[in-house]
Design a protein around this motif. Structure first.
Motif, short mmCIF file in Angstrom:
data_model
loop_
_atom_site.label_atom_id
_atom_site.label_comp_id
_atom_site.label_asym_id
_atom_site.label_seq_id
_atom_site.Cartn_x
_atom_site.Cartn_y
_atom_site.Cartn_z
N THR A 106 -9.33 5.15 -2.74
CA THR A 106 -8.70 5.35 -1.44
C THR A 106 -9.45 4.59 -0.36
OG1 THR A 106 -7.80 7.51 -2.01
CG2 THR A 106 -8.12 7.05 0.33
N ALA A 107 -8.72 3.75 0.37
CA ALA A 107 -9.35 2.91 1.39
C ALA A 107 -8.27 2.09 2.08
CB ALA A 107 -10.38 1.97 0.77
N VAL A 108 -8.66 1.42 3.15
CA VAL A 108 -7.82 0.38 3.73
C VAL A 108 -8.20 -0.92 3.03
CG1 VAL A 108 -7.18 -0.89 5.79
CG2 VAL A 108 -7.68 1.56 5.95
N TYR A 109 -7.21 -1.59 2.50
CA TYR A 109 -7.43 -2.84 1.77
C TYR A 109 -7.06 -4.01 2.66
CZ TYR A 109 -8.31 -0.35 -2.55
OH TYR A 109 -8.87 0.45 -3.52
N GLY A 137 -4.74 -5.18 7.19
CA GLY A 137 -5.09 -4.08 6.31
C GLY A 137 -3.89 -3.24 5.92
N THR A 138 -3.96 -2.68 4.73
CA THR A 138 -2.91 -1.78 4.25
C THR A 138 -3.59 -0.58 3.59
OG1 THR A 138 -0.90 -1.62 2.91
CG2 THR A 138 -2.67 -2.96 2.01
N GLN A 139 -3.08 0.61 3.90
CA GLN A 139 -3.71 1.84 3.42
C GLN A 139 -3.30 2.12 1.99
OE1 GLN A 139 -5.88 4.14 5.09
NE2 GLN A 139 -6.04 5.00 3.03
N VAL A 140 -4.29 2.44 1.17
CA VAL A 140 -4.05 2.91 -0.19
C VAL A 140 -4.69 4.30 -0.30
CG1 VAL A 140 -4.60 2.59 -2.63
CG2 VAL A 140 -3.95 0.62 -1.23
N MET A 158 -9.34 -16.78 -1.85
CA MET A 158 -8.62 -15.63 -1.30
C MET A 158 -9.18 -14.39 -1.97
SD MET A 158 -4.65 -16.94 -1.09
CE MET A 158 -4.17 -15.63 0.04
N GLY A 159 -9.11 -13.29 -1.28
CA GLY A 159 -9.67 -12.09 -1.87
C GLY A 159 -9.20 -10.83 -1.18
N TRP A 160 -9.66 -9.74 -1.73
CA TRP A 160 -9.35 -8.41 -1.19
C TRP A 160 -10.64 -7.65 -0.96
CZ3 TRP A 160 -4.43 -6.95 0.08
CH2 TRP A 160 -3.39 -7.74 -0.43
N TYR A 161 -10.77 -7.09 0.22
CA TYR A 161 -11.85 -6.18 0.57
C TYR A 161 -11.23 -4.80 0.77
CZ TYR A 161 -15.38 -9.80 1.50
OH TYR A 161 -16.29 -10.83 1.41
N ARG A 162 -12.07 -3.80 0.76
CA ARG A 162 -11.60 -2.47 1.10
C ARG A 162 -12.68 -1.73 1.89
NH1 ARG A 162 -11.45 0.49 -4.87
NH2 ARG A 162 -13.73 0.64 -5.18
N GLY A 202 0.83 -1.19 0.00
CA GLY A 202 0.00 0.00 0.00
C GLY A 202 0.87 1.25 0.00
N GLY A 203 0.20 2.39 -0.15
CA GLY A 203 0.93 3.65 -0.13
C GLY A 203 0.14 4.76 -0.75
N LEU A 204 0.86 5.83 -1.06
CA LEU A 204 0.27 7.03 -1.66
C LEU A 204 0.66 7.09 -3.13
CD1 LEU A 204 -1.12 9.83 -1.48
CD2 LEU A 204 1.12 10.74 -0.78
#
Length: 111
Positions: free
Chosen positions: A90-93, A104-107, A34-38, A9-11
């Protein structure tokens, strides 16, 4: 207990790209989905993309054509390639494997 560690994640500026990784450890049995939520501030958590062990994928309409989910079963790792990023991404993924969640990782996508 299964542990999931997300990274990547990052900016980034709008139109840019990021690649998220999710490494699963302490695997006792094969994980199918497996998956990704935000989750964006003030919004409900939403499913972004999911992938089964045999490679079948599904995506939220908002990311179709821009995001790609993949996985390496040998490494118990899932990836989310995100292109043409928008400020609304933009969200926490969060990575999900079976019933286990990552931290979670911030995007953050700037306009």
């Amino acid at each position: 207990q299964v542990q999931l560690v997300e990274s990547g994640g990052g900016l980034v500026q709008a139109g840019g790209s990021l690649r998220l990784s999710c490494a699963a450890s302490r695997i006792i049995f094969p994980i199918n989905a497996m998956g990704w939520y935000r989750q964006a501030p003030g919004k409900q958590r939403e499913l972004v993309a999911a992938i089964t062990r045999d490679g079948s994928t599904s995506y939220a309409d908002s990311v179709k054509g821009r995001f790609t989910i993949s996985r390496d079963n040998a490494k118990n790792t899932a990836y989310l390639e995100m292109n043409s990023l928008k400020p609304e991404d933009t969200a926490v993924y969060y990575c999900v494997a079976g019933t286990f969640w990552g931290q979670g990782t911030q995007v953050t996508v700037s306009a």
